[in-house]
Enzyme design. Sequence first.
Site, short mmCIF file in Angstrom:
data_model
loop_
_atom_site.label_atom_id
_atom_site.label_comp_id
_atom_site.label_asym_id
_atom_site.label_seq_id
_atom_site.Cartn_x
_atom_site.Cartn_y
_atom_site.Cartn_z
N CYS A 1 0.80 -1.23 0.00
CA CYS A 1 0.00 0.00 0.00
C CYS A 1 0.84 1.28 0.00
CB CYS A 1 -0.94 0.00 1.20
SG CYS A 1 -2.15 -1.36 1.15
N HIS B 1 -3.55 7.09 2.37
CA HIS B 1 -3.91 5.76 1.87
C HIS B 1 -5.25 5.35 2.46
CE1 HIS B 1 -3.93 1.62 0.79
NE2 HIS B 1 -3.78 1.21 2.04
N ASN C 1 -10.11 -0.29 -0.45
CA ASN C 1 -8.65 -0.18 -0.46
C ASN C 1 -8.14 -0.77 -1.77
OD1 ASN C 1 -5.91 -0.42 -0.10
ND2 ASN C 1 -6.01 -1.42 1.89
#
Length: 317
Positions: A101, A241, A271
């Site tokens: 990520c 994020h 996500n």
Amino acid sequence: MPDYILTNEELSTMVDTNDEWITSRTGVKERRILKGEKGTSDMGAKAVIQLLEKTNTDPLDVDLIIVATVTPDHVFPATANLVADKAGCSNAFNYDLGAACSGFIYALSTGVAFVESGRYKKVIVVGADKMSSIVDYTDRTTCIIFGDGAGAVMLEPTEEEVGIIDYIHKSDGSGVDFLRMKAGGSKHPATQATIDAREHFVYQDGKTVFKFAVTNMADYAAKIMERNNLTGDDVAWLAPHQANKRIVDATSNRMGISEDKVMMNIERYGNTTSATIPTLLWDYEKRLKKGDNIVLAAFGGGFTWGAIYLKWAYDSK
């Protein structure tokens, strides 16, 4: 973003969960899923092609393409090779970067170094992941979180005091046991046993990852501000994020930034790993003004984490 929308309601027919449970724990309402025999390169190439059209750039003028991804089309060749080919960027050298990520911010600062060196004038950084390809849709702790998507940005030299101003990145390999894919690599190649044990999907120890993410993402977002003498009032936007709304809230609180300055699209996309930050910038672009101070922050498997201080370079049309 892929066209297919996987809602919380549909997920509740696949696994023991419901909209309220998912929303209260993650902030996710729906996510996009790439259907059919398509891979990460298809999304990444589309983002690059749109970027070339938007900036009126000849594909042959692109010097370098870096693709941040943990879901490559193949172990090799690099997904960046395929993205460049599909986008017609045949003069660009290209490679993949894997930092989960945190991949996009790692790739962004790497691309900056190539431009700062004077060697390249047009560098494209792509964040793209088809997380649905590695998500176990019988595991309600992970399948509710992830979606598919891609975003791309172009880096070019400038004489103005805009663009990427500063960045800090960190990593800690001791986090391997808490967020990983257990099999499929050289240590545990695919076997019938690994397939039967469902070890080719994302595994996450949620509580441990949450604890590390809240601490490190928040601390380093605050650290980049301190290093550049920025207060919460100085920062126009936080682009975090999109892992979990509670992690985002903890980060903005640590930075002293009000909720109205926090970019969020987790409710619509979930996500998307390497794609979360570039798609945030895409979603909010029309609201950004030249000179806006923006902090990008991420935390991912590895563990990897960091923050970037960006001064927005143009007024959006």
